[in-house]
Scaffold this motif. Structure first.
Motif, short mmCIF file in Angstrom:
data_model
loop_
_atom_site.label_atom_id
_atom_site.label_comp_id
_atom_site.label_asym_id
_atom_site.label_seq_id
_atom_site.Cartn_x
_atom_site.Cartn_y
_atom_site.Cartn_z
N GLN A 1 0.85 -1.19 0.00
CA GLN A 1 0.00 0.00 0.00
C GLN A 1 0.88 1.23 0.00
O GLN A 1 1.64 1.48 0.95
N ALA A 2 0.77 2.00 -1.07
CA ALA A 2 1.50 3.25 -1.19
C ALA A 2 0.64 4.38 -0.62
O ALA A 2 -0.59 4.25 -0.54
N PRO A 3 1.25 5.48 -0.22
CA PRO A 3 0.49 6.59 0.35
C PRO A 3 -0.61 7.06 -0.60
O PRO A 3 -0.36 7.29 -1.79
N GLY A 4 -1.81 7.16 -0.08
CA GLY A 4 -2.93 7.65 -0.87
C GLY A 4 -3.52 6.65 -1.83
O GLY A 4 -4.41 6.99 -2.61
N LYS A 5 -3.03 5.43 -1.78
CA LYS A 5 -3.53 4.41 -2.71
C LYS A 5 -4.09 3.21 -1.93
O LYS A 5 -3.81 3.03 -0.75
N GLN A 6 -4.88 2.41 -2.64
CA GLN A 6 -5.44 1.21 -2.04
C GLN A 6 -4.38 0.11 -1.96
O GLN A 6 -3.42 0.09 -2.73
N ARG A 7 -4.59 -0.79 -1.02
CA ARG A 7 -3.70 -1.94 -0.92
C ARG A 7 -3.86 -2.80 -2.17
O ARG A 7 -4.99 -3.05 -2.61
N GLU A 8 -2.75 -3.26 -2.71
CA GLU A 8 -2.80 -4.04 -3.94
C GLU A 8 -1.99 -5.32 -3.81
O GLU A 8 -1.02 -5.39 -3.07
N LEU A 9 -2.41 -6.31 -4.59
CA LEU A 9 -1.71 -7.57 -4.62
C LEU A 9 -0.34 -7.40 -5.28
O LEU A 9 -0.20 -6.71 -6.29
N VAL A 10 0.66 -8.05 -4.69
CA VAL A 10 1.98 -8.09 -5.29
C VAL A 10 2.24 -9.49 -5.85
O VAL A 10 2.57 -9.65 -7.02
N ALA A 11 2.11 -10.50 -5.00
CA ALA A 11 2.36 -11.87 -5.42
C ALA A 11 1.74 -12.83 -4.42
O ALA A 11 1.64 -12.52 -3.23
N THR A 12 1.33 -14.00 -4.92
CA THR A 12 0.81 -15.04 -4.05
C THR A 12 1.38 -16.39 -4.47
O THR A 12 1.77 -16.58 -5.63
N ILE A 13 1.41 -17.30 -3.51
CA ILE A 13 1.84 -18.67 -3.78
C ILE A 13 0.95 -19.59 -2.96
O ILE A 13 0.74 -19.36 -1.77
N THR A 14 0.41 -20.60 -3.62
CA THR A 14 -0.49 -21.51 -2.92
C THR A 14 0.30 -22.66 -2.29
O THR A 14 1.49 -22.84 -2.56
N SER A 15 -0.40 -23.44 -1.50
CA SER A 15 0.25 -24.59 -0.87
C SER A 15 0.74 -25.57 -1.91
O SER A 15 1.72 -26.30 -1.68
N GLY A 16 0.10 -25.57 -3.09
CA GLY A 16 0.51 -26.46 -4.17
C GLY A 16 1.63 -25.88 -5.01
O GLY A 16 2.13 -26.56 -5.92
N GLY A 17 2.00 -24.63 -4.75
CA GLY A 17 3.10 -24.02 -5.47
C GLY A 17 2.70 -23.14 -6.64
O GLY A 17 3.58 -22.61 -7.34
N SER A 18 1.42 -22.94 -6.86
CA SER A 18 0.99 -22.05 -7.93
C SER A 18 1.28 -20.61 -7.54
O SER A 18 1.00 -20.19 -6.41
N ILE A 19 1.83 -19.86 -8.48
CA ILE A 19 2.29 -18.49 -8.21
C ILE A 19 1.57 -17.50 -9.11
O ILE A 19 1.32 -17.77 -10.29
N ASN A 20 1.28 -16.35 -8.54
CA ASN A 20 0.65 -15.27 -9.28
C ASN A 20 1.35 -13.97 -8.94
O ASN A 20 1.64 -13.70 -7.76
N TYR A 21 1.65 -13.16 -9.95
CA TYR A 21 2.29 -11.87 -9.75
C TYR A 21 1.44 -10.75 -10.34
O TYR A 21 0.77 -10.92 -11.36
N ALA A 22 1.52 -9.59 -9.73
CA ALA A 22 0.98 -8.40 -10.36
C ALA A 22 1.83 -8.09 -11.58
O ALA A 22 3.05 -8.32 -11.59
N ASP A 23 1.19 -7.55 -12.61
CA ASP A 23 1.92 -7.25 -13.85
C ASP A 23 3.09 -6.31 -13.59
O ASP A 23 4.14 -6.41 -14.24
N SER A 24 2.93 -5.40 -12.65
CA SER A 24 3.93 -4.38 -12.41
C SER A 24 5.23 -4.94 -11.82
O SER A 24 6.26 -4.26 -11.85
N VAL A 25 5.20 -6.16 -11.29
CA VAL A 25 6.40 -6.71 -10.66
C VAL A 25 6.93 -7.94 -11.38
O VAL A 25 7.98 -8.47 -11.00
N LYS A 26 6.22 -8.41 -12.38
CA LYS A 26 6.66 -9.60 -13.11
C LYS A 26 8.07 -9.39 -13.68
O LYS A 26 8.37 -8.35 -14.25
N GLY A 27 8.90 -10.41 -13.48
CA GLY A 27 10.26 -10.34 -13.98
C GLY A 27 11.22 -9.66 -13.03
O GLY A 27 12.44 -9.71 -13.25
N ARG A 28 10.70 -9.00 -11.99
CA ARG A 28 11.57 -8.30 -11.04
C ARG A 28 11.47 -8.90 -9.64
O ARG A 28 12.46 -8.94 -8.91
N PHE A 29 10.29 -9.33 -9.26
CA PHE A 29 10.06 -9.88 -7.92
C PHE A 29 9.88 -11.40 -8.01
O PHE A 29 9.34 -11.91 -8.99
N THR A 30 10.32 -12.08 -6.96
CA THR A 30 10.14 -13.52 -6.88
C THR A 30 9.61 -13.90 -5.51
O THR A 30 10.21 -13.55 -4.49
#
Length: 117
Positions: free
Chosen positions: A37-66
């Motif tokens: 959550q950045a100042p003045g903005k809503q909380r947003e998803l960055v990345a998630t990982i399930t118990s089975g190992g499925s991963i999801n990234y926000a487009d803004s961090v793909k390729g940079r965050f793991t």
């Protein structure tokens, strides 16, 4: 009782790297992830990982965050590379525990990440 303890974060120059950690105790989780959550903005998803190992990234961090996890330590990590000023925010870990009919979310205490340009 579920407890989440975050660590990492801080101040870094643009182009630098940081790693966040979130240690969970008290339960087994179906999903672990990071929001910000950045100042003045809503909380947003960055990345998630399930118990089975499925991963999801926000487009803004793909390729940079793991996102990764260590099941034995019940810990989720977020490695952040090539940080940009737009990544400045408070980062929260989020864990979900399945219950009958849905899930219960748990949040870490938040940690500040500041990227200087």
């Amino acid at each position: 009782q579920v407890q989440l303890v975050q660590s990492g974060g801080g101040l870094v120059q643009a182009g630098g790297s940081l790693k966040l950690s979130c240690v969970a105790s008290g339960s087994i989780f179906s999903s672990m992830g990071w929001y910000r959550q950045a100042p003045g903005k809503q909380r947003e998803l960055v990345a998630t990982i399930t118990s089975g190992g499925s991963i999801n990234y926000a487009d803004s961090v793909k390729g940079r965050f793991t996102i990764s996890k260590d099941n034995a330590k019940n810990t989720v990590y977020l490695q952040m590379n090539s940080l940009q000023s737009e990544d400045t925010a408070v980062y929260y870990c989020n864990l979900r525990r399945n219950v009958a009919g849905g899930f219960i979310p748990y949040w870490g205490q938040g940690t500040q990440v500041t990227v200087s340009s």
